[in-house]
Design a protein around this motif. Structure first.
Motif, short mmCIF file in Angstrom:
data_model
loop_
_atom_site.label_atom_id
_atom_site.label_comp_id
_atom_site.label_asym_id
_atom_site.label_seq_id
_atom_site.Cartn_x
_atom_site.Cartn_y
_atom_site.Cartn_z
N PHE A 62 0.85 -1.19 0.00
CA PHE A 62 0.00 0.00 0.00
C PHE A 62 0.88 1.24 0.00
O PHE A 62 1.83 1.34 0.78
N CYS A 63 0.53 2.18 -0.88
CA CYS A 63 1.32 3.40 -1.05
C CYS A 63 0.51 4.63 -0.66
O CYS A 63 -0.70 4.68 -0.86
N HIS A 64 1.22 5.60 -0.12
CA HIS A 64 0.64 6.91 0.18
C HIS A 64 1.53 7.93 -0.49
O HIS A 64 2.75 7.96 -0.25
N ASP A 65 0.95 8.75 -1.36
CA ASP A 65 1.71 9.73 -2.14
C ASP A 65 2.87 9.08 -2.88
O ASP A 65 3.98 9.62 -2.94
N GLY A 66 2.65 7.88 -3.41
CA GLY A 66 3.65 7.19 -4.21
C GLY A 66 4.74 6.47 -3.43
O GLY A 66 5.65 5.90 -4.03
N VAL A 67 4.66 6.48 -2.11
CA VAL A 67 5.68 5.83 -1.27
C VAL A 67 5.05 4.61 -0.59
O VAL A 67 4.01 4.73 0.05
N ILE A 71 4.38 -5.40 7.04
CA ILE A 71 5.52 -4.58 7.40
C ILE A 71 5.11 -3.12 7.26
O ILE A 71 4.66 -2.69 6.21
N PHE A 72 5.24 -2.39 8.34
CA PHE A 72 5.00 -0.94 8.34
C PHE A 72 6.37 -0.29 8.15
O PHE A 72 7.28 -0.51 8.96
N HIS A 73 6.51 0.48 7.10
CA HIS A 73 7.81 1.09 6.79
C HIS A 73 7.59 2.47 6.20
O HIS A 73 6.45 2.89 5.97
N ARG A 74 8.67 3.15 5.96
CA ARG A 74 8.60 4.51 5.43
C ARG A 74 9.29 4.59 4.08
O ARG A 74 9.99 5.55 3.78
#
Length: 126
Positions: free
Chosen positions: A48-53, A68-71
């Motif tokens: 899942f992406c937010h603002d392309g990340v 996995i929760f990542h940045r």
């Protein structure tokens, strides 16, 4: 769901996982709860992406359901100072900017769904 990616649908048709039903359930719940997210296949799993990340990615190598929760793919400057409050107790931290949430099965995912979806929403905005 307008943010559901047909390429991820096709990928999910090929997935063989002992908790595939739980993976599909959580995927749909996240997309419904967070319409601003997009999804793609990354690291051989739905991501899942937010603002392309990429921000939350399934880990399909385990027998249970792991997310996995990542940045993003790489550690970012300032991640050592990154703090994210987890009042749910669902997150197990792997590093200062990465955590894993694990569900044993569909019933476990459903039992913690509200807390999990709140966590996803707060995480993608952090």
């Amino acid at each position: 769901m307008t943010n559901q990616n047909p390429k991820v649908d096709q990928f999910m048709e090929t997935v063989e996982h002992p908790q595939k039903e739980a993976v599909a359930y959580l995927r749909a719940a996240v997309l419904k709860a967070e319409p601003g997210l997009t999804e793609q296949v990354k690291w051989n799993a739905p991501s899942f992406c937010h603002d392309g990340v990429d921000r939350v990615t399934f880990q399909l190598k385990a027998k249970d359901v792991q997310l996995i929760f990542h940045r993003g793919a790489k550690v970012k400057d300032g991640d050592a100072e990154f703090v994210f409050p987890d009042d749910t107790g669902l997150m197990k931290w792997r590093s200062s900017d990465r955590a894993v949430v694990t569900f044993q099965d569909l019933a476990d995912a459903q039992a913690h769904e509200a807390a999990f979806l709140d966590l996803v929403g707060r995480w993608v905005r952090a």
